[in-house]
Design a protein around this motif. Structure first.
Motif, PDB file in Angstrom:
ATOM      1  N   PHE A  75       0.712  -1.282  -0.012  1.00 51.93           N
ATOM      2  CA  PHE A  75       0.082  -0.108   0.108  1.00 51.93           C
ATOM      3  C   PHE A  75       0.836   1.174  -0.048  1.00 51.93           C
ATOM      4  O   PHE A  75       0.553   2.307  -0.650  1.00 51.93           O
ATOM      5  N   ALA A  76       1.842   1.291   0.626  1.00 52.56           N
ATOM      6  CA  ALA A  76       2.844   2.418   0.761  1.00 52.56           C
ATOM      7  C   ALA A  76       4.170   2.198   0.637  1.00 52.56           C
ATOM      8  O   ALA A  76       5.254   2.568   1.168  1.00 52.56           O
ATOM      9  N   GLN A  77       4.446   1.755  -0.869  1.00 51.82           N
ATOM     10  CA  GLN A  77       5.814   1.158  -0.918  1.00 51.82           C
ATOM     11  C   GLN A  77       6.622   2.620  -1.386  1.00 51.82           C
ATOM     12  O   GLN A  77       7.987   2.702  -0.976  1.00 51.82           O
ATOM     13  N   ALA A  78       6.069   3.530  -2.168  1.00 53.92           N
ATOM     14  CA  ALA A  78       6.800   4.853  -2.182  1.00 53.92           C
ATOM     15  C   ALA A  78       7.322   5.557  -0.924  1.00 53.92           C
ATOM     16  O   ALA A  78       8.220   6.015  -0.685  1.00 53.92           O
ATOM     17  N   GLU A  79       6.476   5.741   0.066  1.00 58.49           N
ATOM     18  CA  GLU A  79       6.447   6.448   1.120  1.00 58.49           C
ATOM     19  C   GLU A  79       7.558   5.762   2.038  1.00 58.49           C
ATOM     20  O   GLU A  79       8.416   6.244   2.808  1.00 58.49           O
ATOM     21  N   ASN A  80       7.474   4.326   1.945  1.00 59.35           N
ATOM     22  CA  ASN A  80       8.479   3.537   2.800  1.00 59.35           C
ATOM     23  C   ASN A  80       9.932   3.893   2.141  1.00 59.35           C
ATOM     24  O   ASN A  80      10.966   3.684   2.928  1.00 59.35           O
ATOM     25  N   THR A  81       9.976   3.756   0.972  1.00 59.08           N
ATOM     26  CA  THR A  81      11.373   4.108   0.315  1.00 59.08           C
ATOM     27  C   THR A  81      11.803   5.270   0.677  1.00 59.08           C
ATOM     28  O   THR A  81      13.120   5.530   0.978  1.00 59.08           O
ATOM     29  N   ALA A  82      10.944   6.285   0.679  1.00 54.16           N
ATOM     30  CA  ALA A  82      11.364   7.494   1.076  1.00 54.16           C
ATOM     31  C   ALA A  82      11.995   7.826   2.677  1.00 54.16           C
ATOM     32  O   ALA A  82      12.727   8.254   2.949  1.00 54.16           O
ATOM     33  N   LEU A  83      11.171   6.977   3.456  1.00 54.58           N
ATOM     34  CA  LEU A  83      11.603   6.744   4.865  1.00 54.58           C
ATOM     35  C   LEU A  83      12.921   6.036   5.184  1.00 54.58           C
ATOM     36  O   LEU A  83      13.880   6.434   5.876  1.00 54.58           O
TER      37      LEU A  83
END
Length: 208
Positions: free
Chosen positions: A18-26
């Motif tokens: 669901f949140a691959q992009a935000e986890n990558t940024a984190l």
């Protein structure tokens, strides 16, 4: 005093699909933060917040980066957002409240920081750092209130100091006595001068 908390334990909270992009940024932000590249880490955490404004971990990590840059007002807001978007994770919520309290203390917002520390203690009353910071904030607030009360009395004291002090009675009497003595001497001298003049005028002329 502990000023900020590590963020490595709070990077991944959302599901990967669901949140691959935000986890990558984190993940990138966390790696940069560990290397001391705070500005670059802040940029990654900002991306994570933009991708999911309701992510409490993204706000928490962003707040830590901003705190490291002494942007205490911005950090305070992101820690507050982390708390607001995190009703279930008491551990992260307590740490966000603690960090929010420190950010507020840095801005001399003592009442607000005391409130944040109290809320953090309600979630974890065994946290010694929060307890110590709360005591320090209360003590600083007490000193601040005392210093605000003191200047009210100072103008009156300064006005009293500026008023001329009355001369001692003994000095005044002494001066009056000296003045009378001088006047008497002056009168005696004038009388002698007048007597000398009258004598010189009454003497007969010599018979040459």
């Amino acid at each position: 005093m502990k000023r900020f908390l590590t963020i490595s334990a709070f990077v991944f909270t959302s599901t990967a699909l669901f949140a691959q992009a935000e986890n990558t940024a984190l993940r990138k932000g966390n790696q940069l933060y560990k290397k001391g590249k705070v500005t670059e880490a802040e940029a990654e955490f900002t991306k994570a917040v933009q991708q999911n404004p309701a992510n409490p971990t993204a706000h928490f990590n962003l707040g830590n980066a901003q705190f490291r840059k002494n942007a205490f007002a911005d950090a305070e807001k992101d820690f507050a957002n982390s708390v607001a978007n995190n009703p279930n994770n008491a551990g992260l919520q307590q740490k966000a409240l603690y960090n929010q309290g420190v950010s507020l203390s840095k801005q001399k917002k003592l009442l607000e920081s005391i409130d944040a520390y109290k809320k953090a203690l309600r979630l974890n009353n065994a946290d010694e750092d929060t307890r110590v910071n709360l005591q320090k904030a209360l003590e600083e607030l007490r000193k601040q209130q005392q210093s605000q009360q003191q200047p009210k009395d100072q103008p009156q004291q300064q006005q009293k100091d500026k008023q001329p002090k009355p001369e001692p009675k003994t000095n005044k009497k002494r001066l009056e006595q000296q003045l009378k003595s001088l006047q008497q001497k002056e009168q005696e001298i004038q009388e002698k001068v007048q007597q000398n003049k009258s004598r010189s005028g009454s003497q007969p002329e010599k018979d040459w």
